[in-house]
Design a protein around this motif. Sequence first.
Motif, PDB file in Angstrom:
ATOM      1  N   PRO A 121       0.827  -1.212   0.000  1.00 44.76           N
ATOM      2  CA  PRO A 121       0.000   0.000   0.000  1.00 44.76           C
ATOM      3  C   PRO A 121       0.859   1.259   0.000  1.00 44.76           C
ATOM      4  CG  PRO A 121      -0.751  -1.575   1.662  1.00 44.76           C
ATOM      5  CD  PRO A 121       0.564  -2.083   1.153  1.00 44.76           C
ATOM      6  N   ASP A 122       0.272   2.357  -0.467  1.00 49.62           N
ATOM      7  CA  ASP A 122       1.021   3.617  -0.550  1.00 49.62           C
ATOM      8  C   ASP A 122       1.558   4.044   0.802  1.00 49.62           C
ATOM      9  OD1 ASP A 122       0.545   3.721  -3.237  1.00 49.62           O
ATOM     10  OD2 ASP A 122      -1.109   5.154  -3.110  1.00 49.62           O
ATOM     11  N   CYS A 123       0.764   3.833   1.867  1.00 51.69           N
ATOM     12  CA  CYS A 123       1.219   4.274   3.185  1.00 51.69           C
ATOM     13  C   CYS A 123       2.421   3.455   3.655  1.00 51.69           C
ATOM     14  CB  CYS A 123       0.091   4.208   4.212  1.00 51.69           C
ATOM     15  SG  CYS A 123      -0.603   2.568   4.470  1.00 51.69           S
ATOM     16  N   VAL A 124       2.524   2.215   3.190  1.00 48.82           N
ATOM     17  CA  VAL A 124       3.692   1.401   3.522  1.00 48.82           C
ATOM     18  C   VAL A 124       4.894   1.856   2.697  1.00 48.82           C
ATOM     19  CG1 VAL A 124       4.675  -0.911   3.458  1.00 48.82           C
ATOM     20  CG2 VAL A 124       2.323  -0.570   4.235  1.00 48.82           C
ATOM     21  N   ALA A 125       4.678   2.032   1.395  1.00 47.15           N
ATOM     22  CA  ALA A 125       5.768   2.493   0.533  1.00 47.15           C
ATOM     23  C   ALA A 125       6.285   3.858   0.981  1.00 47.15           C
ATOM     24  CB  ALA A 125       5.293   2.564  -0.916  1.00 47.15           C
ATOM     25  N   GLY A 126       5.395   4.710   1.460  1.00 43.53           N
ATOM     26  CA  GLY A 126       5.790   6.048   1.893  1.00 43.53           C
ATOM     27  C   GLY A 126       6.148   6.150   3.352  1.00 43.53           C
ATOM     28  N   ASP A 127       5.979   5.070   4.100  1.00 45.64           N
ATOM     29  CA  ASP A 127       6.319   5.029   5.522  1.00 45.64           C
ATOM     30  C   ASP A 127       5.615   6.128   6.318  1.00 45.64           C
ATOM     31  OD1 ASP A 127       8.518   2.954   6.438  1.00 45.64           O
ATOM     32  OD2 ASP A 127       8.913   3.485   4.349  1.00 45.64           O
ATOM     33  N   TYR A 128       4.304   6.086   6.309  1.00 45.17           N
ATOM     34  CA  TYR A 128       3.516   6.986   7.146  1.00 45.17           C
ATOM     35  C   TYR A 128       2.278   6.237   7.631  1.00 45.17           C
ATOM     36  CZ  TYR A 128       0.862   7.663   2.776  1.00 45.17           C
ATOM     37  OH  TYR A 128       0.128   7.468   1.616  1.00 45.17           O
ATOM     38  N   PRO A 129       1.679   6.676   8.737  1.00 47.58           N
ATOM     39  CA  PRO A 129       0.493   6.001   9.253  1.00 47.58           C
ATOM     40  C   PRO A 129      -0.669   6.081   8.263  1.00 47.58           C
ATOM     41  CG  PRO A 129       1.449   7.424  10.925  1.00 47.58           C
ATOM     42  CD  PRO A 129       2.142   7.745   9.627  1.00 47.58           C
ATOM     43  N   GLU A 130      -1.395   4.989   8.122  1.00 48.71           N
ATOM     44  CA  GLU A 130      -2.513   4.968   7.186  1.00 48.71           C
ATOM     45  C   GLU A 130      -3.544   6.032   7.529  1.00 48.71           C
ATOM     46  OE1 GLU A 130      -5.647   1.716   5.242  1.00 48.71           O
ATOM     47  OE2 GLU A 130      -4.446   1.197   7.018  1.00 48.71           O
ATOM     48  N   SER A 131      -3.696   6.356   8.805  1.00 46.17           N
ATOM     49  CA  SER A 131      -4.701   7.339   9.218  1.00 46.17           C
ATOM     50  C   SER A 131      -4.399   8.733   8.677  1.00 46.17           C
ATOM     51  CB  SER A 131      -4.786   7.387  10.751  1.00 46.17           C
ATOM     52  OG  SER A 131      -3.547   7.826  11.307  1.00 46.17           O
ATOM     53  N   LEU A 132      -3.124   9.002   8.339  1.00 41.52           N
ATOM     54  CA  LEU A 132      -2.747  10.323   7.819  1.00 41.52           C
ATOM     55  C   LEU A 132      -2.857  10.407   6.300  1.00 41.52           C
ATOM     56  CD1 LEU A 132       0.395  11.145   9.999  1.00 41.52           C
ATOM     57  CD2 LEU A 132      -1.977  11.859  10.371  1.00 41.52           C
ATOM     58  N   ASP A 133      -3.198   9.302   5.658  1.00 39.99           N
ATOM     59  CA  ASP A 133      -3.240   9.276   4.193  1.00 39.99           C
ATOM     60  C   ASP A 133      -4.166  10.351   3.612  1.00 39.99           C
ATOM     61  OD1 ASP A 133      -2.387   7.623   1.706  1.00 39.99           O
ATOM     62  OD2 ASP A 133      -4.557   7.801   1.498  1.00 39.99           O
ATOM     63  N   PRO A 134      -5.418  10.526   4.138  1.00 37.43           N
ATOM     64  CA  PRO A 134      -6.283  11.566   3.550  1.00 37.43           C
ATOM     65  C   PRO A 134      -5.699  12.971   3.679  1.00 37.43           C
ATOM     66  CG  PRO A 134      -7.574  10.026   4.870  1.00 37.43           C
ATOM     67  CD  PRO A 134      -6.132   9.741   5.154  1.00 37.43           C
ATOM     68  N   LEU A 135      -5.047  13.259   4.804  1.00 38.49           N
ATOM     69  CA  LEU A 135      -4.468  14.586   5.004  1.00 38.49           C
ATOM     70  C   LEU A 135      -3.317  14.819   4.043  1.00 38.49           C
ATOM     71  CD1 LEU A 135      -5.983  13.848   7.710  1.00 38.49           C
ATOM     72  CD2 LEU A 135      -4.357  15.373   8.852  1.00 38.49           C
ATOM     73  N   LEU A 136      -2.466  13.820   3.868  1.00 37.45           N
ATOM     74  CA  LEU A 136      -1.326  13.962   2.976  1.00 37.45           C
ATOM     75  C   LEU A 136      -1.768  14.053   1.515  1.00 37.45           C
ATOM     76  CD1 LEU A 136       1.036  11.436   4.762  1.00 37.45           C
ATOM     77  CD2 LEU A 136       1.465  13.890   4.509  1.00 37.45           C
ATOM     78  N   ARG A 137      -2.781  13.274   1.146  1.00 38.99           N
ATOM     79  CA  ARG A 137      -3.274  13.319  -0.239  1.00 38.99           C
ATOM     80  C   ARG A 137      -3.936  14.655  -0.544  1.00 38.99           C
ATOM     81  NH1 ARG A 137      -2.558   8.900  -2.976  1.00 38.99           N
ATOM     82  NH2 ARG A 137      -2.210   6.974  -1.819  1.00 38.99           N
ATOM     83  N   ARG A 138      -4.576  15.211   0.454  1.00 38.45           N
ATOM     84  CA  ARG A 138      -5.199  16.525   0.233  1.00 38.45           C
ATOM     85  C   ARG A 138      -4.135  17.557  -0.135  1.00 38.45           C
ATOM     86  NH1 ARG A 138      -7.819  20.681   4.585  1.00 38.45           N
ATOM     87  NH2 ARG A 138      -8.637  22.156   3.031  1.00 38.45           N
ATOM     88  N   ARG A 139      -3.001  17.507   0.512  1.00 38.10           N
ATOM     89  CA  ARG A 139      -1.918  18.459   0.230  1.00 38.10           C
ATOM     90  C   ARG A 139      -1.209  18.126  -1.078  1.00 38.10           C
ATOM     91  NH1 ARG A 139      -0.481  23.271   0.953  1.00 38.10           N
ATOM     92  NH2 ARG A 139      -0.366  23.243   3.233  1.00 38.10           N
ATOM     93  N   PHE A 140      -0.827  16.870  -1.245  1.00 35.99           N
ATOM     94  CA  PHE A 140       0.118  16.537  -2.313  1.00 35.99           C
ATOM     95  C   PHE A 140      -0.502  15.869  -3.528  1.00 35.99           C
ATOM     96  CE2 PHE A 140       2.838  16.438   1.586  1.00 35.99           C
ATOM     97  CZ  PHE A 140       3.572  17.562   1.285  1.00 35.99           C
ATOM     98  N   GLY A 141      -1.681  15.283  -3.406  1.00 34.63           N
ATOM     99  CA  GLY A 141      -2.309  14.638  -4.553  1.00 34.63           C
ATOM    100  C   GLY A 141      -1.395  13.614  -5.197  1.00 34.63           C
TER     101      GLY A 141
END
Length: 422
Positions: A121-141
């Motif tokens: 999953p993207d959160c694993v490849a990017g090494d960040y908590p899955e719960s932060l995925d919506p916040l990070l995607r909102r910023r970076f798309g």
Amino acid sequence: MQPAARISAAIEILIEIAAATEAADRVVDRYFRNRRYAGKQDRAAINGIVWYALRRQGSIAHLTGEAASPRLTAMAAAVLSGFTDAATLEGWCTGEGHAPAPLSAAERAGLGRLATVGDVPDCVAGDYPESLDPLLRRRFGDRLGAVMAAMAGRAPLDLRVNTLKATREEVLGELAGLGLRAVPCALSPVGIRIEGRERLGQLAPFAEGRIEVQDEGSQLVALACAARPGQAIADYCAGAGGKALALAAAMNGQGRLLALDVEERRLSRMKPRLERAGIAGFVETAAISPELMAREAGAFDCVLVDAPCSLSGTWRRNPAARWSLTPDRVAELAELQGQIIDEAARLVRPGGRLVYATCSVFMEEDEDVVAGFLTRHPDFAPLALEQALPGIMDNGLGVALDPAAQGTDGFFVSAVTRASAG
């Protein structure tokens, strides 16, 4: 040190970091201060394993098939970073001398899975908590993968030239003469980037106050204030004073600069830096209080609010911090940030500037806070930053910086201006 001893040292450091409440780099520095026998090559190898482990904590846990212990994390990092391979590593783990204890069956199985796991999953490849995925995607798309890859890299060592004592060209020449590889920063006109990791404390340019360590993004925050000699400027969340030092230099030591914080103790850490920079007599310091706010209301041409935040923009420097961060905590910080910027606005004179900044990459702490402030304060309006920060795109509410796009830590900075009287 033998390779096996280096693995043991990395395990020890990761155990200490897991138990510590301070930043990982401080734990690492203390570990090596207490072990002077570790040579330069030893430190480099151990650091390589430790920081790979910290930056890849999530993916290592996924690849090994469990929430990996510091020991298994270190060994997986040694394999994934290219320090060794799994078979050689197992041969080192004898438990003799300074070598790690023999692998358990579970550890052997975990290391064996490193070469067999497919897509993640993207959160694993990017090494960040899955719960932060919506916040990070909102910023970076669509840029999220590239940004998180940049976050996994080593942060550069940036310096700010104290223009009260030297020009950038003079300092570049001085650093070259000391054998350092230094280049001008791309965006900050007073910034220098050092190639490699250098200890600056004993070097004359630092000891004599001609340079300060400051990320280029942080330098740009200070530049967004457009400080000039003779102005009255308040640094509302001054902390240890990094941006106050930059503002004092931009003001050429002329005018009034008031450094504020809620805790007097934080401001006290600024004193040796002010003395080294030659501006101890120029910068005023004070704790924020109702009495001060009433006395200083409307007194400043510019107020800088470098707000407490999630520090998500600094994950390159403290990668372990991402794993304790939650969306709820980000929301709590955004509420606090709104309260702080509302209070700080009281100090801005008519026609003056309020600069809001965070080292967060989340729009919830950045644009949303500014938009909410403008809704609550119709006497303020956005101020474009193109003049203060040439070559950087303003999105209408501010400027967002990240390590993939600008090569800085993650920062956000916005400027608004108060309507002139009458």
